[in-house]
Design a protein around this motif. Structure first.
Motif, PDB file in Angstrom:
ATOM      1  N   ARG A 319       0.830  -1.205   0.000  1.00  0.00           N
ATOM      2  CA  ARG A 319       0.000   0.000   0.000  1.00  0.00           C
ATOM      3  C   ARG A 319       0.864   1.254   0.000  1.00  0.00           C
ATOM      4  O   ARG A 319       1.999   1.242   0.449  1.00  0.00           O
ATOM      5  N   ILE A 320       0.283   2.354  -0.461  1.00  0.00           N
ATOM      6  CA  ILE A 320       0.987   3.632  -0.535  1.00  0.00           C
ATOM      7  C   ILE A 320       1.036   4.246   0.860  1.00  0.00           C
ATOM      8  O   ILE A 320       0.093   4.897   1.313  1.00  0.00           O
ATOM      9  N   LYS A 321       2.086   4.002   1.559  1.00  0.00           N
ATOM     10  CA  LYS A 321       2.368   4.573   2.868  1.00  0.00           C
ATOM     11  C   LYS A 321       3.842   4.929   2.887  1.00  0.00           C
ATOM     12  O   LYS A 321       4.658   4.099   2.466  1.00  0.00           O
ATOM     13  N   PRO A 322       4.247   6.102   3.420  1.00  0.00           N
ATOM     14  CA  PRO A 322       3.406   7.178   3.933  1.00  0.00           C
ATOM     15  C   PRO A 322       2.427   7.720   2.886  1.00  0.00           C
ATOM     16  O   PRO A 322       2.556   7.444   1.694  1.00  0.00           O
ATOM     17  N   ASP A 323       1.481   8.526   3.362  1.00  0.00           N
ATOM     18  CA  ASP A 323       0.475   9.100   2.470  1.00  0.00           C
ATOM     19  C   ASP A 323       0.886  10.449   1.903  1.00  0.00           C
ATOM     20  O   ASP A 323       0.553  10.771   0.766  1.00  0.00           O
ATOM     21  N   GLY A 392       9.490  13.422  -5.547  1.00  0.00           N
ATOM     22  CA  GLY A 392      10.180  12.180  -5.880  1.00  0.00           C
ATOM     23  C   GLY A 392      10.764  12.193  -7.271  1.00  0.00           C
ATOM     24  O   GLY A 392      10.637  13.161  -8.028  1.00  0.00           O
ATOM     25  N   ASP A 393      11.385  11.083  -7.629  1.00  0.00           N
ATOM     26  CA  ASP A 393      12.126  10.984  -8.886  1.00  0.00           C
ATOM     27  C   ASP A 393      11.251  10.687 -10.097  1.00  0.00           C
ATOM     28  O   ASP A 393      11.698  10.837 -11.234  1.00  0.00           O
ATOM     29  N   ALA A 394      10.025  10.231  -9.870  1.00  0.00           N
ATOM     30  CA  ALA A 394       9.150   9.863 -10.987  1.00  0.00           C
ATOM     31  C   ALA A 394       7.727  10.295 -10.681  1.00  0.00           C
ATOM     32  O   ALA A 394       7.358  10.514  -9.520  1.00  0.00           O
ATOM     33  N   LYS A 395       6.921  10.424 -11.709  1.00  0.00           N
ATOM     34  CA  LYS A 395       5.531  10.832 -11.548  1.00  0.00           C
ATOM     35  C   LYS A 395       4.755   9.758 -10.802  1.00  0.00           C
ATOM     36  O   LYS A 395       5.013   8.574 -10.933  1.00  0.00           O
ATOM     37  N   GLY A 396       3.779  10.208 -10.025  1.00  0.00           N
ATOM     38  CA  GLY A 396       2.956   9.269  -9.280  1.00  0.00           C
ATOM     39  C   GLY A 396       3.439   9.094  -7.851  1.00  0.00           C
ATOM     40  O   GLY A 396       4.441   9.674  -7.438  1.00  0.00           O
ATOM     41  N   PRO A 397       2.727   8.295  -7.062  1.00  0.00           N
ATOM     42  CA  PRO A 397       3.104   8.086  -5.665  1.00  0.00           C
ATOM     43  C   PRO A 397       4.340   7.209  -5.541  1.00  0.00           C
ATOM     44  O   PRO A 397       4.753   6.552  -6.506  1.00  0.00           O
ATOM     45  N   ASP A 398       4.940   7.214  -4.362  1.00  0.00           N
ATOM     46  CA  ASP A 398       6.060   6.314  -4.080  1.00  0.00           C
ATOM     47  C   ASP A 398       6.095   6.019  -2.586  1.00  0.00           C
ATOM     48  O   ASP A 398       5.353   6.627  -1.813  1.00  0.00           O
ATOM     49  N   PRO A 399       6.945   5.081  -2.147  1.00  0.00           N
ATOM     50  CA  PRO A 399       6.980   4.724  -0.720  1.00  0.00           C
ATOM     51  C   PRO A 399       7.804   5.678   0.129  1.00  0.00           C
ATOM     52  O   PRO A 399       7.977   5.421   1.323  1.00  0.00           O
ATOM     53  N   PHE A 495      -8.359   4.610 -18.795  1.00  0.00           N
ATOM     54  CA  PHE A 495      -7.325   5.214 -17.960  1.00  0.00           C
ATOM     55  C   PHE A 495      -7.440   4.642 -16.547  1.00  0.00           C
ATOM     56  O   PHE A 495      -8.515   4.693 -15.938  1.00  0.00           O
ATOM     57  N   PHE A 496      -6.335   4.109 -16.034  1.00  0.00           N
ATOM     58  CA  PHE A 496      -6.321   3.394 -14.766  1.00  0.00           C
ATOM     59  C   PHE A 496      -5.740   4.263 -13.645  1.00  0.00           C
ATOM     60  O   PHE A 496      -5.016   5.229 -13.883  1.00  0.00           O
ATOM     61  N   PRO A 497      -6.010   3.883 -12.391  1.00  0.00           N
ATOM     62  CA  PRO A 497      -5.440   4.611 -11.253  1.00  0.00           C
ATOM     63  C   PRO A 497      -3.978   4.229 -11.017  1.00  0.00           C
ATOM     64  O   PRO A 497      -3.487   3.224 -11.537  1.00  0.00           O
ATOM     65  N   TRP A 498      -3.306   5.026 -10.187  1.00  0.00           N
ATOM     66  CA  TRP A 498      -1.937   4.717  -9.798  1.00  0.00           C
ATOM     67  C   TRP A 498      -1.905   3.563  -8.804  1.00  0.00           C
ATOM     68  O   TRP A 498      -2.832   3.375  -8.017  1.00  0.00           O
ATOM     69  N   ARG A 499      -0.838   2.824  -8.845  1.00  0.00           N
ATOM     70  CA  ARG A 499      -0.509   1.869  -7.791  1.00  0.00           C
ATOM     71  C   ARG A 499       1.011   1.772  -7.721  1.00  0.00           C
ATOM     72  O   ARG A 499       1.717   2.091  -8.685  1.00  0.00           O
ATOM     73  N   ALA A 508       6.011   4.167  -9.781  1.00  0.00           N
ATOM     74  CA  ALA A 508       4.633   3.679  -9.742  1.00  0.00           C
ATOM     75  C   ALA A 508       4.106   3.477 -11.157  1.00  0.00           C
ATOM     76  O   ALA A 508       4.617   4.054 -12.122  1.00  0.00           O
ATOM     77  N   VAL A 509       3.083   2.653 -11.262  1.00  0.00           N
ATOM     78  CA  VAL A 509       2.475   2.362 -12.556  1.00  0.00           C
ATOM     79  C   VAL A 509       0.981   2.659 -12.476  1.00  0.00           C
ATOM     80  O   VAL A 509       0.417   2.798 -11.398  1.00  0.00           O
ATOM     81  N   GLN A 510       0.348   2.744 -13.638  1.00  0.00           N
ATOM     82  CA  GLN A 510      -1.099   2.930 -13.699  1.00  0.00           C
ATOM     83  C   GLN A 510      -1.735   1.609 -14.120  1.00  0.00           C
ATOM     84  O   GLN A 510      -1.456   1.090 -15.207  1.00  0.00           O
ATOM     85  N   GLY A 511      -2.548   1.073 -13.234  1.00  0.00           N
ATOM     86  CA  GLY A 511      -3.148  -0.228 -13.481  1.00  0.00           C
ATOM     87  C   GLY A 511      -4.164  -0.554 -12.400  1.00  0.00           C
ATOM     88  O   GLY A 511      -4.562   0.305 -11.609  1.00  0.00           O
ATOM     89  N   ASP A 512      -4.587  -1.780 -12.343  1.00  0.00           N
ATOM     90  CA  ASP A 512      -5.587  -2.220 -11.377  1.00  0.00           C
ATOM     91  C   ASP A 512      -4.983  -2.206  -9.975  1.00  0.00           C
ATOM     92  O   ASP A 512      -3.978  -2.862  -9.709  1.00  0.00           O
ATOM     93  N   ASN A 513      -5.580  -1.452  -9.083  1.00  0.00           N
ATOM     94  CA  ASN A 513      -5.097  -1.336  -7.708  1.00  0.00           C
ATOM     95  C   ASN A 513      -5.953  -2.225  -6.815  1.00  0.00           C
ATOM     96  O   ASN A 513      -7.148  -1.995  -6.664  1.00  0.00           O
ATOM     97  N   LYS A 514      -5.331  -3.209  -6.180  1.00  0.00           N
ATOM     98  CA  LYS A 514      -6.050  -4.185  -5.359  1.00  0.00           C
ATOM     99  C   LYS A 514      -5.785  -4.024  -3.871  1.00  0.00           C
ATOM    100  O   LYS A 514      -6.235  -4.862  -3.080  1.00  0.00           O
TER     101      LYS A 514
END
Length: 649
Positions: A319-323, A392-399, A495-499, A508-514
């Motif tokens: 999971r994406i933590k910290p938030d 961060g170094d790339a677009k989207g969330p990270d740990p 268009f998929f959400p980030w995970r 991070a990638v854009q795809g199915d987040n479970k």
């Protein structure tokens, strides 16, 4: 006997003072009407017995083995025995030591901040659980801090600093540099020994909106149980249960400062997988610490510099933590020194977390100013994520940074935009007041993108408590109970959400987040066309339904004017409305049609059957009973429904 009588009098005075300055009774009643009070009362009793039982067992073993109950470390942190693991290892709670308002853009929200909002936290309150007590007599608290749990512990530097970061007036600091984020708010202050029990109590009795927890587990021993890192344990599960039963309550947790510890903590993980205790909870906001922005402010992701100590995630189930991240380096705030006037500078995620807590309280204040009500915690989390600046170094969330840098200015802008007539932002809550996502249900909304800015849609929900990990290292089984999904489609394009990437140090990638209970879809370069937003779910929904919040930005103005229409034609006028509203609907079915009018607290104001003329439904509705403000007009006919946002001046 006299001593007990004195305590009762003090408690009465404290209760009277607090109730005089907190949310109004009407506001509390709205919050508590959506709160599972009976379950929270059971949890309070359960947590009280459980926490004391764990501590008594640990204290007995400490005496037997010569372990200290409390101790201070050379780096200034303070530790206190909490419990022992099943294998008998002692777990200690530890403080998270190491211009917050500038970095989070809160300065723009204040009086003379340039936005005309004048947000100070006035009349609102936060809960503070920490080491011992804050110096409630500090002159810069102005009588706005109270010892809620009535403990007689000494004051601590750490608790005083944390509390001041949120509510200090800054009067005794140089040029007001120690002013807290919500500097006219009030604070319930308690020590950490019975935190879960007391959190439950405040959520049950007082409609608590936010609380700050700048502490975690001491993990510097080489024999610290490895499975605890990133694990969803009992305390995180308990936090999630409280938040689920109290849907307006939002706990904020410091991520920890273990990345620069020697010997290396969890050494094989390269700085990742360091989160413990509350910081793995699904419904909590976990805060990373960064350097403050330089005088140029935020320009791009490179403006945000990670501290050398902030603990990185993710959780074991990825999971994406910290938030979120904000300033935690060299934060200047109140202390327990200096004859109730002291200030000092320290660093840590302990200092970052209250910066976020205070900022979120201001968002609640702004939302109340506009709508007369408060956001559910899921909406607040979603808004924070939706408005975060890239880091961060790339677009989207990270740990490391989570979703990025807190941007309170952008968040209040989204609120303001969502509730004006010519809006291009949507903030909607789907729950028992309107309609949650039911088992097998799909929510669909067609929107038109503005085209000149990103189209962004975020869903967030308060998930039920999951199954706790009792000893498995790096257990990857998702702890998500109800798995919702959001997609944006345009013709055949999806268009998929980030995970997070399955490889920790990869983008991070854009795809199915479970695994996450916040999902965000971003289309950087949309065309000025129609897009379909769909919210659905996987598998069986526990409870047969799930409340959720939806935030959409980057829309063409007036998208909300005809939202969610299932009918051939649907119009309500005038907008803004006067004392009479004209309703015209064309439908291809002949069932009875009904009008429901809700205020933005979700309370139904009007219910009536609409007159029919063959396939046309036409009526004039008297709305003189409605006070000025925003309302949702909902038309229902069998399985069909539509809604319209109307303002009354």
């Amino acid at each position: 006997m006299k001593k007990n009588t004195f305590k009762i009098i003090v408690l009465f005075v404290m209760t009277f003072s607090i109730s005089s300055y907190s949310q109004t009774e009407k506001e509390k009643s709205v919050i508590l009407s959506q709160t599972n009070i009976s379950n929270l009362k059971k949890l309070k009793s359960q947590f009280g017995k459980s926490q004391m039982s764990k501590y008594d067992k640990a204290a007995a073993l400490a005496k037997q083995n010569g372990w200290p109950i409390k101790f201070a470390s050379p780096d200034g942190t303070y530790s206190e025995l909490k419990e022992v693991t099943e294998s008998g290892f002692p777990l200690y709670r530890v403080t998270r030591n190491e211009g917050s308002a500038f970095t989070s853009r809160v300065a723009r929200l204040r009086p003379n901040g340039g936005l005309g909002l004048n947000l100070t936290g006035k009349d609102l309150f936060v809960g503070v659980w920490d080491q011992d007590n804050a110096t409630i007599a500090h002159e810069d608290f102005g009588g706005r801090a109270f010892v809620y749990d009535n403990n007689t512990n000494p004051t601590s530097y750490h608790s005083s600093h944390v509390t001041g970061t949120m509510i200090s007036s800054g009067t005794n600091s140089i040029n007001g540099s120690g002013k807290g984020i919500a500097y006219e708010a009030y604070a319930y202050v308690s020590n950490w020994n019975r935190d879960l029990e007391e959190m439950t109590e405040l959520a049950t009795n007082n409609g608590l909106l936010l609380s700050n927890h700048s502490y975690g587990l001491l993990a510097t021993s080489a024999s610290f149980p490895e499975f605890i890192f990133g694990a969803y344990r009992a305390d995180s599960r308990d936090i999630d249960q409280i938040a689920f039963d109290a849907p307006y309550y939002q706990p904020v947790i410091a991520a920890g400062n273990d990345r620069n510890k020697v010997p290396n903590i969890n050494a094989s993980k390269d700085g990742y997988d360091l989160l413990t205790d509350f910081s793995t909870a699904k419904n909590a906001i976990v805060v990373a610490a960064i350097e403050g922005l330089d005088s140029g402010g935020y320009v791009n992701a490179s403006s945000v510099v990670m501290s050398n100590f902030s603990s990185w995630g993710p959780t074991d189930d990825n999971r994406i933590k910290p938030d979120i991240a904000t300033k935690g380096v060299n934060v200047y705030s109140t202390t327990n020194a200096g004859n109730n006037k002291g200030y000092g500078t320290i660093s840590g995620t302990s200092m970052a977390a209250p910066g976020v807590t205070g900022a979120l309280l201001l968002l609640q204040q702004h939302f109340r100013n506009i709508t007369t009500g408060f956001m559910r915690s899921a909406t607040l989390r979603g808004l924070m994520v939706h408005s975060a600046d890239e880091a961060g170094d790339a677009k989207g969330p990270d740990p490391k940074f989570g979703w990025g840098l807190l941007n309170a200015e952008k968040a209040v802008g989204l609120i303001s935009n969502a509730y004006k007539t010519n809006n291009n932002v949507i903030i909607q809550e789907f729950d028992s007041r309107t309609a949650p996502l039911f088992q097998g249900g799909v929510y669909t909304k067609i929107v038109k993108a503005k085209g000149s800015e990103p189209l962004v849609a975020t869903i967030s929900w308060t998930d039920q408590a999951g199954l706790a990990n009792n000893g498995t290292v790096d257990l990857t089984t998702p702890v998500l109970v109800n798995d919702l999904d959001i997609r944006i489609t345009k013709n055949t394009e999806v268009f998929f959400p980030w995970r997070l990437n399955d490889v920790r140090n990869q983008p991070a990638v854009q795809g199915d987040n479970k695994v996450d209970n916040i999902e965000k879809v971003e289309i950087d370069l949309p065309t000025s066309d129609l897009y379909t937003i769909t919210v659905s779910h996987k598998g069986i929904l526990s409870g047969n339904s799930q409340d959720f919040s939806l935030i959409i930005s980057g829309l063409e103005e007036n998208t909300l004017s005809t939202n969610d229409s299932d009918f051939k034609y649907f119009n309500i006028s005038p907008n803004p409305m006067d004392d009479l509203v004209n309703i015209s609907v064309q439908s291809d079915i002949s069932e009875d049609m009904y009008l429901e009018v809700y205020n933005l607290l979700g309370v139904r104001q009007i219910f009536k059957k609409i007159n029919s003329q063959n396939s046309n439904f036409v009526d004039t509705v008297d709305v003189t009973s409605l006070m000025p403000g925003f309302y949702i007009f909902k038309i229902k006919q069998g399985v069909k429904q539509s809604s319209w946002k109307i303002i009354k001046n």
